[in-house]
Design a protein around this motif. Structure first.
Motif, PDB file in Angstrom:
ATOM      1  N   ARG A 170       2.547  16.017  -9.709  1.00  0.00           N
ATOM      2  CA  ARG A 170       3.999  16.154  -9.794  1.00  0.00           C
ATOM      3  C   ARG A 170       4.625  14.812  -9.376  1.00  0.00           C
ATOM      4  N   PRO A 171       5.693  14.400 -10.034  1.00  0.00           N
ATOM      5  CA  PRO A 171       6.257  13.073  -9.787  1.00  0.00           C
ATOM      6  C   PRO A 171       6.613  12.809  -8.329  1.00  0.00           C
ATOM      7  N   SER A 172       7.093  13.802  -7.607  1.00  0.00           N
ATOM      8  CA  SER A 172       7.466  13.569  -6.218  1.00  0.00           C
ATOM      9  C   SER A 172       6.251  13.180  -5.376  1.00  0.00           C
ATOM     10  N   ALA A 173       5.070  13.723  -5.705  1.00  0.00           N
ATOM     11  CA  ALA A 173       3.862  13.371  -4.969  1.00  0.00           C
ATOM     12  C   ALA A 173       3.457  11.927  -5.264  1.00  0.00           C
ATOM     13  N   PHE A 174       3.549  11.532  -6.526  1.00  0.00           N
ATOM     14  CA  PHE A 174       3.272  10.149  -6.917  1.00  0.00           C
ATOM     15  C   PHE A 174       4.216   9.199  -6.177  1.00  0.00           C
ATOM     16  N   GLU A 175       5.494   9.537  -6.152  1.00  0.00           N
ATOM     17  CA  GLU A 175       6.465   8.665  -5.494  1.00  0.00           C
ATOM     18  C   GLU A 175       6.167   8.541  -4.007  1.00  0.00           C
ATOM     19  N   TYR A 176       5.747   9.640  -3.387  1.00  0.00           N
ATOM     20  CA  TYR A 176       5.418   9.588  -1.959  1.00  0.00           C
ATOM     21  C   TYR A 176       4.290   8.598  -1.686  1.00  0.00           C
ATOM     22  N   VAL A 177       3.241   8.609  -2.507  1.00  0.00           N
ATOM     23  CA  VAL A 177       2.127   7.679  -2.288  1.00  0.00           C
ATOM     24  C   VAL A 177       2.604   6.234  -2.427  1.00  0.00           C
ATOM     25  N   LEU A 178       3.466   5.999  -3.398  1.00  0.00           N
ATOM     26  CA  LEU A 178       4.021   4.654  -3.543  1.00  0.00           C
ATOM     27  C   LEU A 178       4.775   4.245  -2.277  1.00  0.00           C
ATOM     28  N   VAL A 179       5.628   5.132  -1.776  1.00  0.00           N
ATOM     29  CA  VAL A 179       6.392   4.824  -0.564  1.00  0.00           C
ATOM     30  C   VAL A 179       5.454   4.578   0.610  1.00  0.00           C
ATOM     31  N   HIS A 180       4.434   5.396   0.718  1.00  0.00           N
ATOM     32  CA  HIS A 180       3.458   5.253   1.797  1.00  0.00           C
ATOM     33  C   HIS A 180       2.865   3.840   1.802  1.00  0.00           C
ATOM     34  N   GLU A 181       2.419   3.375   0.641  1.00  0.00           N
ATOM     35  CA  GLU A 181       1.799   2.047   0.576  1.00  0.00           C
ATOM     36  C   GLU A 181       2.829   0.942   0.782  1.00  0.00           C
ATOM     37  N   LEU A 182       4.034   1.124   0.290  1.00  0.00           N
ATOM     38  CA  LEU A 182       5.072   0.111   0.510  1.00  0.00           C
ATOM     39  C   LEU A 182       5.402  -0.028   1.988  1.00  0.00           C
ATOM     40  N   CYS A 183       5.371   1.077   2.711  1.00  0.00           N
ATOM     41  CA  CYS A 183       5.679   1.019   4.140  1.00  0.00           C
ATOM     42  C   CYS A 183       4.608   0.264   4.926  1.00  0.00           C
ATOM     43  N   HIS A 184       3.428   0.128   4.343  1.00  0.00           N
ATOM     44  CA  HIS A 184       2.407  -0.687   5.004  1.00  0.00           C
ATOM     45  C   HIS A 184       2.754  -2.169   4.947  1.00  0.00           C
ATOM     46  N   LEU A 185       3.693  -2.547   4.113  1.00  0.00           N
ATOM     47  CA  LEU A 185       4.193  -3.923   4.149  1.00  0.00           C
ATOM     48  C   LEU A 185       4.995  -4.172   5.425  1.00  0.00           C
ATOM     49  N   ILE A 186       5.472  -3.102   6.045  1.00  0.00           N
ATOM     50  CA  ILE A 186       6.223  -3.196   7.302  1.00  0.00           C
ATOM     51  C   ILE A 186       5.299  -2.980   8.487  1.00  0.00           C
ATOM     52  N   ARG A 187       4.480  -1.910   8.396  1.00  0.00           N
ATOM     53  CA  ARG A 187       3.545  -1.569   9.469  1.00  0.00           C
ATOM     54  C   ARG A 187       2.167  -1.369   8.853  1.00  0.00           C
ATOM     55  N   PRO A 188       1.178  -2.183   9.221  1.00  0.00           N
ATOM     56  CA  PRO A 188      -0.144  -2.080   8.595  1.00  0.00           C
ATOM     57  C   PRO A 188      -0.996  -0.931   9.131  1.00  0.00           C
ATOM     58  N   ASP A 189      -0.468  -0.149  10.074  1.00  0.00           N
ATOM     59  CA  ASP A 189      -1.238   0.919  10.693  1.00  0.00           C
ATOM     60  C   ASP A 189      -0.646   2.281  10.318  1.00  0.00           C
ATOM     61  N   HIS A 190      -1.115   3.331  10.995  1.00  0.00           N
ATOM     62  CA  HIS A 190      -0.539   4.668  10.830  1.00  0.00           C
ATOM     63  C   HIS A 190       0.043   5.147  12.155  1.00  0.00           C
TER      64      HIS A 190
ATOM     65  N   ARG B 290      12.558   6.825   4.298  1.00  0.00           N
ATOM     66  CA  ARG B 290      12.647   6.611   2.857  1.00  0.00           C
ATOM     67  C   ARG B 290      12.294   7.851   2.052  1.00  0.00           C
ATOM     68  N   PHE B 291      11.452   8.714   2.640  1.00  0.00           N
ATOM     69  CA  PHE B 291      10.973   9.887   1.907  1.00  0.00           C
ATOM     70  C   PHE B 291      10.839  11.059   2.886  1.00  0.00           C
ATOM     71  N   PRO B 292      11.952  11.718   3.221  1.00  0.00           N
ATOM     72  CA  PRO B 292      11.924  12.769   4.252  1.00  0.00           C
ATOM     73  C   PRO B 292      10.984  13.928   3.951  1.00  0.00           C
ATOM     74  N   ALA B 293      10.703  14.202   2.692  1.00  0.00           N
ATOM     75  CA  ALA B 293       9.860  15.357   2.335  1.00  0.00           C
ATOM     76  C   ALA B 293       8.389  14.989   2.221  1.00  0.00           C
ATOM     77  N   TRP B 294       7.948  13.950   2.898  1.00  0.00           N
ATOM     78  CA  TRP B 294       6.565  13.488   2.742  1.00  0.00           C
ATOM     79  C   TRP B 294       5.541  14.545   3.153  1.00  0.00           C
ATOM     80  N   ARG B 295       5.882  15.403   4.099  1.00  0.00           N
ATOM     81  CA  ARG B 295       4.926  16.432   4.531  1.00  0.00           C
ATOM     82  C   ARG B 295       4.636  17.426   3.412  1.00  0.00           C
ATOM     83  N   ASP B 296       5.640  17.749   2.613  1.00  0.00           N
ATOM     84  CA  ASP B 296       5.420  18.657   1.476  1.00  0.00           C
ATOM     85  C   ASP B 296       4.427  18.053   0.490  1.00  0.00           C
ATOM     86  N   GLU B 297       4.536  16.749   0.273  1.00  0.00           N
ATOM     87  CA  GLU B 297       3.632  16.096  -0.679  1.00  0.00           C
ATOM     88  C   GLU B 297       2.229  15.975  -0.099  1.00  0.00           C
TER      89      GLU B 297
END
Length: 258
Positions: A199-219, A230-237
């Motif tokens: 589903r597109p929202s899940a794809f978008e979440y993964v993109l956001v996840h990797e982009l945020c590693h440009l800010i913080r390289p950890d978890h 940037r993506f408040p519904a990340w837990r659903d995805e």
């Protein structure tokens, strides 16, 4: 003190062979048997690629065979769960639908000068030369999926770039066995091609996840705050991937015969 020669010796590599097993229902199955220097215990696992038995270096083959025999019922259930017959396959003039963005799109077949798959008002049209082989068929499908994934990327990426310290140097799509995405030290984002089936929202979440590693390289918690902003519904995805992730990856592998 360890011997300097021992420190220079190459680390042992994993070796593999095939173990044939008869299941309680009479089925004969092949298990990939891996003697892995990283393994600490016997482990039997099943995914869309089949069954795998991991053995520590010191474990005997007899102990591995006994371990599999004790778990034959579990193995049968897991293989049924990942039955390849339930996955989509690509066969010229026979496949009538293909997965895309969490939907099944009707597929038509025709002849053409080049192997090409494209979307139109009636669904998907796959045109092929008369003598096109399996490799051309799957290459065209992979090219189509990557083109569709880049269309989605082009819709989402611009709205996130202003909030990042820098843009990714490149975005690549690959067939990934376990991960959904990664970010290299030089800023290359790699995304799993099977995301285009989700589903597109899940794809978008993964993109956001990797982009945020440009800010913080950890978890760290700080990283997850960046994701949530940037993506408040990340837990659903994340829950969606837990439920559907293996099916998505298996579907792409079956279609591309990877």
């Amino acid at each position: 003190m360890p011997s300097p020669f021992r420190l220079l010796a190459p680390a042992p590599r994993a070796t593999r062979d095939t173990l044939s097993v008869v299941l309680p229902d009479g089925r004969h199955v092949d298990i990939t048997r891996v003697r892995d220097p990283r393994a600490r215990r016997l482990r039997l696992s099943v995914d869309e690629r089949g069954a795998r038995l991991s053995l520590p270096l010191r474990a005997s083959l007899v102990s591995g065979d006994r371990f599999v025999a004790e778990h034959r019922d579990w193995l049968a259930r897991q293989l049924d769960h990942f039955a390849m017959d339930a996955l989509p396959h690509l066969q010229r003039d026979q496949t009538t639908a293909l997965p895309l963005r969490d939907a099944q799109l009707p597929l038509r077949w025709g002849e053409g000068r080049y192997a090409r798959l494209h979307e139109d008002a009636d669904g998907l049209l796959f045109t092929l030369p008369v003598r096109a082989g399996e490799a051309a068929l799957r290459r065209a499908l992979r090219d189509f999926y990557e083109a569709q994934a880049r269309v989605d990327l082009g819709r989402w990426l611009p709205k996130y770039l202003p909030t990042l310290p820098r843009a990714p140097s490149r975005v690549q799509f690959k067939v990934m066995s376990s991960q959904w995405g990664s970010l290299s030290a030089d800023g290359v984002v790699v995304l799993d091609l099977s995301l285009v089936l989700a589903r597109p929202s899940a794809f978008e979440y993964v993109l956001v996840h990797e982009l945020c590693h440009l800010i913080r390289p950890d978890h760290s918690r700080a990283f997850w705050r960046e994701v949530e902003a940037r993506f408040p519904a990340w837990r659903d995805e994340r829950d969606y991937f837990h439920a559907e992730g293996r099916r998505l990856k298996a579907s792409l592998r079956a279609l591309l015969s990877v």
